[in-house]
Write a protein that holds these residues in place. Structure first.
Motif, PDB file in Angstrom:
ATOM      1  N   ASP A  61       0.827  -1.210   0.000  1.00 36.84           N
ATOM      2  CA  ASP A  61       0.000   0.000   0.000  1.00 36.84           C
ATOM      3  C   ASP A  61       0.863   1.263   0.000  1.00 36.84           C
ATOM      4  O   ASP A  61       0.435   2.315   0.438  1.00 36.84           O
ATOM      5  CB  ASP A  61      -0.939   0.027   1.211  1.00 36.84           C
ATOM      6  CG  ASP A  61      -0.180   0.213   2.523  1.00 36.84           C
ATOM      7  OD1 ASP A  61       1.050   0.012   2.539  1.00 36.84           O
ATOM      8  OD2 ASP A  61      -0.812   0.559   3.529  1.00 36.84           O
ATOM      9  N   SER A 113      -2.542  -0.224  -6.239  1.00 34.07           N
ATOM     10  CA  SER A 113      -1.995  -0.766  -4.995  1.00 34.07           C
ATOM     11  C   SER A 113      -3.158  -0.923  -4.032  1.00 34.07           C
ATOM     12  O   SER A 113      -3.657   0.061  -3.496  1.00 34.07           O
ATOM     13  CB  SER A 113      -0.971   0.240  -4.477  1.00 34.07           C
ATOM     14  OG  SER A 113       0.036  -0.398  -3.770  1.00 34.07           O
ATOM     15  N   ILE A 120       4.765   2.656  -9.317  1.00 35.42           N
ATOM     16  CA  ILE A 120       3.542   3.454  -9.251  1.00 35.42           C
ATOM     17  C   ILE A 120       3.815   4.860  -9.762  1.00 35.42           C
ATOM     18  O   ILE A 120       3.045   5.412 -10.555  1.00 35.42           O
ATOM     19  CB  ILE A 120       2.970   3.442  -7.820  1.00 35.42           C
ATOM     20  CG1 ILE A 120       2.533   2.006  -7.505  1.00 35.42           C
ATOM     21  CG2 ILE A 120       1.809   4.411  -7.674  1.00 35.42           C
ATOM     22  CD1 ILE A 120       2.035   1.786  -6.121  1.00 35.42           C
ATOM     23  N   ARG A 178       2.208   6.622 -13.166  1.00 34.75           N
ATOM     24  CA  ARG A 178       1.593   7.956 -13.143  1.00 34.75           C
ATOM     25  C   ARG A 178       2.185   8.830 -14.251  1.00 34.75           C
ATOM     26  O   ARG A 178       1.486   9.611 -14.886  1.00 34.75           O
ATOM     27  CB  ARG A 178       1.851   8.621 -11.784  1.00 34.75           C
ATOM     28  CG  ARG A 178       0.725   8.401 -10.785  1.00 34.75           C
ATOM     29  CD  ARG A 178       1.006   9.240  -9.536  1.00 34.75           C
ATOM     30  NE  ARG A 178       1.117   8.413  -8.358  1.00 34.75           N
ATOM     31  CZ  ARG A 178       2.073   8.494  -7.438  1.00 34.75           C
ATOM     32  NH1 ARG A 178       3.048   9.385  -7.554  1.00 34.75           N
ATOM     33  NH2 ARG A 178       2.069   7.696  -6.402  1.00 34.75           N
ATOM     34  N   SER A 218       2.585   4.222  -1.780  1.00 36.54           N
ATOM     35  CA  SER A 218       2.379   4.930  -3.048  1.00 36.54           C
ATOM     36  C   SER A 218       3.680   5.448  -3.671  1.00 36.54           C
ATOM     37  O   SER A 218       3.681   5.991  -4.766  1.00 36.54           O
ATOM     38  CB  SER A 218       1.413   6.090  -2.848  1.00 36.54           C
ATOM     39  OG  SER A 218       2.029   7.052  -2.003  1.00 36.54           O
ATOM     40  N   GLU A 219       4.790   5.276  -2.957  1.00 33.23           N
ATOM     41  CA  GLU A 219       6.056   5.777  -3.500  1.00 33.23           C
ATOM     42  C   GLU A 219       6.900   4.694  -4.182  1.00 33.23           C
ATOM     43  O   GLU A 219       8.076   4.892  -4.453  1.00 33.23           O
ATOM     44  CB  GLU A 219       6.871   6.483  -2.409  1.00 33.23           C
ATOM     45  CG  GLU A 219       6.180   7.730  -1.859  1.00 33.23           C
ATOM     46  CD  GLU A 219       5.783   8.723  -2.950  1.00 33.23           C
ATOM     47  OE1 GLU A 219       6.668   9.180  -3.677  1.00 33.23           O
ATOM     48  OE2 GLU A 219       4.564   9.007  -3.094  1.00 33.23           O
TER      49      GLU A 219
END
Lengths: 184, 184
Positions: free
Chosen positions: A50, A71, A57, A61, A52-53
């Motif tokens: 989980d 995620s 991911i 983007r 986001s970095e």
């Protein structure tokens, strides 16, 4: 330019990338990159994770065309200060699997990657039989790649291609920490 | 957002991805994708390979920022109707290594991938000692990833991280042919 003969283009594959060594998620990402190069669409659904970095991911983007990553985990289960009840992790895993099934059978994708799903199975967030049921549905439409350390025997039996990543040497053993761009 | 503490960002790694299983080049590509997500630049130099329709090459043409790929081989050596004298293959491998060293030490890149270099070593297109010498130069500047089936012991000894891809199951055994987006 002449096109290659499409002899068995219709044959969809189920690929399992397991083992304790580094290279499972990265290999799935490489498969995604390769397929995206051929103009195909890829869906990656991440279980457990989980954060986001993650580089992947951030990458998806920047280049939203081709590789789509969701995620959908709630973090590591029972470690690293995890406070979420087990049912919360289970719910997240079920939701991720259902999401992958719906999207994956839409006809839009060439490949669906179920990242860390083997870990979700090992931790009993999901049942092997429900994953196999979903795989049977997905297999008619897309190539499926499943990653994570331990893969249940039933899953290996069902798969067409299985690679085990064996750790021969790892820098963590020498006390080198995880690094951006290498481990995440 | 708070940045992660850069404790050991300076520590460069030498990674070897070997073994007979699928997932070596794809894993290197995944590492490239991940690092590119963090805004880093990656150079991939391919030995042996000379096929411009690989998914990764098409991908790097579409998204030239971040991942740069140079296919500098002259094809498989001694098989598949190879007519090039051995010295021709040797020359190409030497040129690719020199190219990787020059570019890789320029300070522009975060990671240099020497794809299939283990195969070039196995086929004696390159000497292990000359590759180790180049690695020592590169290691001051960049993370280096070396791929290919057989890696010489000296290389494994030198590396920080080694993963062996073990083939558990492969669809070719069932007579399924290589497919675009999966194998190339």
């Amino acid at each position: 330019m002449k096109k290659r003969k499409k002899t068995n283009q219709e044959q969809k594959l189920v690929v399992v990338l397991c083992g304790e060594g580094k290279g499972k998620t990265t290999s799935a990402l490489g498969m995604a990159l390769r397929a995206a190069g051929h103009g195909k669409k890829i869906l990656m659904v991440q279980f457990i994770k989980d954060f986001s970095e993650y580089g992947e991911i951030k990458f998806s983007r920047k280049y939203p065309k081709g590789i789509e990553i969701h995620s959908m985990g709630r973090g590591y289960v029972g470690i690293f200060g995890d406070k979420l009840p087990f049912t919360g992790h289970k719910k997240a895993a079920k939701k991720a699997l259902e999401f992958a099934r719906k999207k994956g059978t839409s006809g839009k994708y060439f490949m669906v990657i179920l990242d860390e799903i083997n870990v979700a199975l090992k931790l009993k967030l999901l049942k092997t039989d429900e994953v196999l049921k979903t795989l049977k549905r997905l297999k008619n439409k897309v190539n499926v790649v499943l990653t994570g350390r331990d893969a249940p025997g039933k899953l290996i039996k069902f798969a067409d291609l299985v690679t085990e990543m064996r750790e021969i040497k790892h820098p963590f053993r020498k006390g080198i920490l995880a690094q951006e761009g290498i481990e995440y």
